[in-house]
Design an enzyme around this catalytic site. Structure first.
Site, short mmCIF file in Angstrom:
data_model
loop_
_atom_site.label_atom_id
_atom_site.label_comp_id
_atom_site.label_asym_id
_atom_site.label_seq_id
_atom_site.Cartn_x
_atom_site.Cartn_y
_atom_site.Cartn_z
N GLN A 110 -35.90 33.10 -26.18
CA GLN A 110 -34.52 32.95 -26.65
C GLN A 110 -33.84 34.33 -26.72
OE1 GLN A 110 -37.06 30.97 -28.79
NE2 GLN A 110 -36.83 29.70 -26.99
N ASP B 272 -31.83 33.43 -21.98
CA ASP B 272 -31.69 33.37 -20.52
C ASP B 272 -31.15 34.68 -19.93
OD1 ASP B 272 -32.53 30.74 -20.69
OD2 ASP B 272 -30.48 29.98 -20.83
N LYS C 49 -35.30 37.55 -19.03
CA LYS C 49 -36.51 38.14 -19.64
C LYS C 49 -37.74 37.90 -18.77
CE LYS C 49 -35.87 35.59 -23.30
NZ LYS C 49 -34.59 34.98 -22.94
N GLY D 37 -37.42 28.84 -21.10
CA GLY D 37 -37.63 28.66 -19.67
C GLY D 37 -37.46 30.01 -19.02
N HIS D 38 -38.56 30.62 -18.62
CA HIS D 38 -38.53 31.98 -18.07
C HIS D 38 -38.83 31.92 -16.58
CE1 HIS D 38 -39.46 33.74 -22.35
NE2 HIS D 38 -38.34 33.06 -22.28
P1 GDP Z 1 -35.03 34.07 -19.35
O1 GDP Z 1 -35.07 32.82 -20.16
O2 GDP Z 1 -34.45 35.21 -20.11
O3 GDP Z 1 -36.35 34.41 -18.73
O4 GDP Z 1 -34.01 33.79 -18.15
P2 GDP Z 1 -33.94 32.48 -17.23
O5 GDP Z 1 -35.08 32.49 -16.30
O6 GDP Z 1 -33.75 31.26 -18.07
O7 GDP Z 1 -32.56 32.71 -16.51
C1 GDP Z 1 -32.30 33.88 -15.79
C2 GDP Z 1 -31.94 33.50 -14.36
O8 GDP Z 1 -31.45 34.63 -13.71
C3 GDP Z 1 -33.13 33.02 -13.55
O9 GDP Z 1 -32.70 32.08 -12.62
C4 GDP Z 1 -33.60 34.31 -12.83
O10 GDP Z 1 -34.28 34.04 -11.62
C5 GDP Z 1 -32.26 34.93 -12.57
N1 GDP Z 1 -32.25 36.38 -12.45
C6 GDP Z 1 -32.86 37.31 -13.24
N2 GDP Z 1 -32.43 38.54 -12.89
C7 GDP Z 1 -31.56 38.37 -11.87
C8 GDP Z 1 -30.73 39.25 -11.11
O11 GDP Z 1 -30.70 40.45 -11.31
N3 GDP Z 1 -29.92 38.68 -10.16
C9 GDP Z 1 -29.91 37.34 -9.92
N4 GDP Z 1 -29.12 36.89 -8.95
N5 GDP Z 1 -30.65 36.49 -10.62
C10 GDP Z 1 -31.45 37.00 -11.59
P1 IMO Z 2 -35.18 31.35 -23.18
O1 IMO Z 2 -36.46 31.88 -23.75
C1 IMO Z 2 -31.24 29.72 -23.97
C2 IMO Z 2 -30.80 27.12 -27.43
C3 IMO Z 2 -30.49 25.65 -27.19
C4 IMO Z 2 -29.66 25.38 -28.41
C5 IMO Z 2 -30.35 26.20 -29.50
C6 IMO Z 2 -31.36 25.41 -30.33
O2 IMO Z 2 -35.31 30.69 -21.87
O3 IMO Z 2 -34.10 32.40 -23.22
P2 IMO Z 2 -33.80 24.46 -29.85
O4 IMO Z 2 -34.27 23.48 -28.80
O5 IMO Z 2 -34.47 25.77 -29.79
O6 IMO Z 2 -33.79 23.87 -31.21
O7 IMO Z 2 -32.24 24.68 -29.48
O8 IMO Z 2 -31.04 27.24 -28.82
N1 IMO Z 2 -32.03 27.62 -26.74
C7 IMO Z 2 -31.99 28.42 -25.68
N2 IMO Z 2 -30.94 28.89 -24.97
N3 IMO Z 2 -32.49 30.12 -23.66
C8 IMO Z 2 -33.55 29.69 -24.38
O9 IMO Z 2 -34.79 30.17 -24.21
C9 IMO Z 2 -33.32 28.76 -25.43
N4 IMO Z 2 -34.13 28.12 -26.31
C10 IMO Z 2 -33.31 27.43 -27.12
O10 IMO Z 2 -29.78 25.46 -26.00
O11 IMO Z 2 -28.37 25.92 -28.25
MG MG Z 3 -34.44 30.84 -20.02
#
Ligand code: GDP
Ligand code: IMO
Ligand code: MG
Length: 436
Positions: A237, A26, A29, A53-54
């Site tokens: 991840q 998270d 990415k 979840g991206h």
């Molecule tokens: P990922 O799994 O690495 O793609 O990240 P996620 O989407 O799960 O979580 C990142 C969160 O941060 C999302 O809600 C993005 O919209 C948000 N985000 C990414 N870059 C920024 C930033 O620079 N500022 C803010 N406020 N939100 C950001």
């Molecule tokens: P993105 O790509 C954050 C975490 C779960 C748990 C561990 C194992 O959005 O960054 P799993 O379901 O993979 O067996 O869970 O890994 N986890 C993540 N945490 N971002 C993710 O993906 C994750 N995918 C799995 O919360 O701790």
């Molecule tokens: Mg994510």
């Protein structure tokens, strides 16, 4: 001091770039992939499944991608779900339909699915949930998407692959055996057995939808390389969720680090040109396991801003100060050359910002992440402090627009991490991206 590495439009030769999360997932990415995809021809997912979840924002529209690469939101890009991914076909069809509803074109011209990717089935999800329940307080906190059991079947050589899924008779036969076998295990857990007919109907329907997308992605990627196409490998991840390099057993079941991009796609290491590490300006983790810099004040601050809730499960993420011991380790195992730091704006209101530069365990000081999870749990962070900048950075578009204290903080993070800062992100939108 810094070249215009990623200035949009100026990056003529992107070559092959691996993007990885440098923390616990998270990191943002999805947003950075969307930005970099402007200069790529092909975006490839190589590991993980719909546990990812991206998030990408286009104007006010929010997209959360789980299996489909985040490049899908850019016209003219080809997205590939490669061999290393575990695919829940019903979920993938749902994601394609969801994107159609939002006006995003997804067809067999811009999305390819590897025939050797493994399939996630309902018994994987059920087993994932049952194992977590049995573990009680020691649970991993998985996303319950069946990822561990699906990769387990792959390693045990008893998995069902996409190539089986799209051959109706073969699939039916394999599924019948697998459901029978897994129902015995589920019964032993005291769980409800699965109904073959129901599962088969749902998966056969998904297979019919997915069939046109399926092909030999290894051959496709190599042909694309011969045509000098630029490829962007979208990690899922993060480094410390890696099955080998993460905080085992509190990890996911794939190689989330840069090497996973090679095994998960069939593109050789020496064909890769660069590794970009994405990290937040602070630390988050969702699920259980050690998080040395965890801090409830930071968590409360971010949650009160409505931030740091999981994109896949909606769980509140645990939050803490930036951990440079961890990111330095991530630089090492991924070979990170360049850094994108996101969520800089999350720290805008702080008087003082802390960065962990070492761990104290008993009388010892460590500058690396110990492998023993019990030792890591005992680690006390050693912090250095940076003065806060106390103003919004969300409207900054150029490096010089950022307050001096903020720039010093970001350069400090890059220095401690041991890589070159090339992007600072000050908001979720595309335009809230500063190229150095
Ligand atoms: P990922 O799994 O690495 O793609 O990240 P996620 O989407 O799960 O979580 C990142 C969160 O941060 C999302 O809600 C993005 O919209 C948000 N985000 C990414 N870059 C920024 C930033 O620079 N500022 C803010 N406020 N939100 C950001
Ligand atoms: P993105 O790509 C954050 C975490 C779960 C748990 C561990 C194992 O959005 O960054 P799993 O379901 O993979 O067996 O869970 O890994 N986890 C993540 N945490 N971002 C993710 O993906 C994750 N995918 C799995 O919360 O701790
Ligand atoms: Mg994510």
């Amino acid at each position: 001091m810094f070249g215009a590495f990623f200035a949009p439009g100026t990056l003529n030769s992107m070559a092959n770039t691996i993007l990885v999360g440098a923390q616990w997932g998270d990191e943002g990415k999805g947003k950075i992939i969307d930005v970099l995809a402007a200069s790529a021809d092909i975006v490839v997912r190589t590991q993980g499944g719909n546990n990812a979840g991206h998030t990408v924002y286009l104007g006010k529209d929010k997209f959360v991608l789980h299996l489909i690469p985040s490049g899908i939101l850019r016209k003219g890009k080809v997205c590939v779900i490669a061999n290393g991914v575990v695919v829940d076909p019903v979920s993938l069809v749902g994601e394609i339909e969801g994107l159609h509803k939002l006006g995003v074109k997804v067809d067999s011209k811009n999305l390819l699915l590897s025939e050797t990717a493994h399939v996630v089935l309902p018994y994987h999800r059920e087993l994932d949930a049952q194992r977590e329940t049995r573990k009680g307080a020691n649970k991993i906190g998985t996303t319950k998407r069946g990822i561990g059991p699906a990769y387990g079947d792959k390693a045990a050589r008893v998995g069902i692959r996409v190539i089986d899924l799209i051959h109706p008779e073969r699939f039916e036969e394999k599924l019948r055996i697998k459901i029978k076998e897994n129902n015995e295990i589920l019964k032993a857990f005291g769980a409800k057995p699965l109904n073959f007919k129901k599962v088969h109907e749902a998966y056969a329907a998904a297979a019919r939808v997915l069939k046109p997308f399926v092909g030999n992605t290894v051959v496709y990627l190599h042909e694309a390389m011969r045509k000098e196409k630029n490829m962007l490998f979208e990690g899922a991840q993060g480094t410390f969720l890696d099955i080998d390099h993460g905080t085992y057993p509190f990890v996911t079941s794939s190689n989330t680090t840069a090497g996973g991009a090679c095994t998960g796609s069939g593109v050789a290491p020496h064909r890769m040109d660069r590794v970009v590490g994405v990290m937040k300006a602070y630390t988050t983790r969702v699920g259980e396991g050690p998080l040395p810099t965890e801090n409830s004040d930071i968590a409360d601050m971010l949650h009160n801003m409505g931030r740091e809730f999981g994109a896949t499960t909606g769980r509140a993420r645990r939050c803490g100060w930036f951990d440079a011991v961890a990111t330095r380790h991530a630089t090492m195992v991924n070979g990170i050359d360049e850094l994108a730091i996101t969520n800089v704006d999350g720290l805008d209101s702080l008087d003082v910002v802390r960065v962990c530069v070492g761990y104290r365990v008993g009388k010892e000081t460590l500058d690396y992440i110990p492998n023993d999870i019990e030792t890591l749990t005992q680690c006390q962070p050693i912090y250095v402090e940076f003065p806060g900048w106390k103003q919004s950075t969300m409207k900054a578009r150029k490096w010089k627009d950022l307050p001096t204290n903020c720039r010093n903080y970001l350069l400090g993070l890059a220095k401690f991490t041991g890589a070159t800062l090339v992007i600072a992100s000050v908001g979720p939108a595309r335009e809230q991206t500063i190229f150095l």
